[in-house]
Design an enzyme around this catalytic site. Sequence first.
Site, short mmCIF file in Angstrom:
data_model
loop_
_atom_site.label_atom_id
_atom_site.label_comp_id
_atom_site.label_asym_id
_atom_site.label_seq_id
_atom_site.Cartn_x
_atom_site.Cartn_y
_atom_site.Cartn_z
N HIS A 292 5.48 14.09 24.30
CA HIS A 292 6.75 13.37 24.26
C HIS A 292 6.84 11.81 24.70
O HIS A 292 6.25 11.58 25.74
CB HIS A 292 7.68 14.29 24.95
CG HIS A 292 9.14 13.43 25.19
ND1 HIS A 292 9.89 13.56 24.31
CD2 HIS A 292 9.95 13.13 26.30
CE1 HIS A 292 11.10 12.86 24.39
NE2 HIS A 292 11.09 12.66 25.80
N SER A 293 7.66 10.97 24.07
CA SER A 293 8.04 9.64 24.41
C SER A 293 6.44 9.13 24.81
O SER A 293 5.58 8.73 23.86
CB SER A 293 8.78 9.66 25.65
OG SER A 293 8.87 8.47 26.08
N TYR A 294 6.36 8.61 25.85
CA TYR A 294 5.05 7.98 26.32
C TYR A 294 3.91 8.68 26.23
O TYR A 294 2.55 8.36 25.90
CB TYR A 294 5.11 7.34 27.88
CG TYR A 294 4.15 6.14 28.13
CD1 TYR A 294 4.62 4.70 27.76
CD2 TYR A 294 2.91 6.34 28.78
CE1 TYR A 294 3.74 3.81 28.17
CE2 TYR A 294 2.10 5.38 28.85
CZ TYR A 294 2.47 3.94 28.75
OH TYR A 294 1.71 2.99 29.01
N THR A 320 7.47 13.76 19.79
CA THR A 320 8.90 13.94 19.77
C THR A 320 9.21 12.49 20.45
O THR A 320 8.91 11.95 21.65
CB THR A 320 9.27 14.86 20.68
OG1 THR A 320 8.89 14.65 22.04
CG2 THR A 320 9.01 16.28 20.14
#
Length: 388
Positions: A292-294, A320
């Site tokens: 997710h993200s980073y 995501t």
Amino acid sequence: MSISLSSLIFLPIWISTAQIQQGGPDEKEKTTALKDLLSRINLDELMKKDEPPFDFPDTLEGFEYAFNEKGQLRHIKTGEPFVFNYREDLHRWNQKRYEALGEIITKYVYELLEKDCHLQKISIPVDATESEPKSFIFMSEDALTNPQKLMVLIHGSGVVRAGQWARRLIINEDLDSGTQIPFIKRAVDEGYGVIVLNPNENYIEVEKPKMRKQLSADGTDEPAEKRERREKVSKETKKRRDFFEKYRNPQKEKEMMQLFIRENGSPEEHAVYVWDHFIAKSAAESVFFVAHSYGGLAFVELMIQREADVKSKVTAVALTDSVHNVWHQEAGKTIREWMRENCCNWVSSSEPLDTSVESMLPDCPRVSAVVRDDEGKPKGRKNKSNPS
């Protein structure tokens, strides 16, 4: 007439002693105006603005909150959700209270990973000495021995730790929304080994040692007159600094320093370290990532540094809202081609689930994620039988 502290904060006047001493009529006029302004400050009123102590409970029960049967955080007496503005006009104090609760929730999620998900807490670096800073990850018992499938979870940046997607969702929504626990339980039920990374646990904090007073440059005693003049200036400077420090840091918080964890000083380092010491050594024929993200950026960095190994073991990657950028990270053509075939990035969108979303980057496909309505129900689902 009195003047509030908020008025002072935005007062764009800075005067040096040298300018006052050397200035002409204009500078003297400004100085007189400033003195008049400062004389009207009601210090007693300002001192009443002191914050309460940052003395918060260290348990959920102490905060008078608990998670109910739906995994929602609720007040044990009123049944109400968490209230951020517990004290009016004390934003910093409320923020500190929120952070203290967040630390308790982090430990609570760790307990759930061990007790409910039956994961093992593994200390890293694997060869750490007793005295050096350490971090940890979580693994299922069969993570390295499962011959078929291994699931690896990587969260994003910020305050979240192993087992969490978003602290805000845990506090304001529920555990299923904000933690990785539903992913872990489903993976285990479907026969996967599981490894949960902890990429934000990069250092430990310790109190800064107090600085010792330095001797004069030549190591000898300076003249008494010079020393007295220096000490007088020093006292005046300290008095002014302490006065303003009262409002910048009224709790006299301890000054902390960071001791970074060897080979795990950043999310990217952590991902590579866990790959080298655990994932690469696993028996699984197929490895799957959810990032997710980073966490997506950390995975791309892992690919850049271990391209051949990743390609040989990883079957698919679910991203995501990933913030990776193949241009900035200088991912080569072969990596971009592999990502197009083996990765998918689900992004926030008002479009129905799995609708293609245009991307400026030549890497993996981007498709819309589930958008939920005010009642938390999925909207725009293409296939109602799809539990995603």
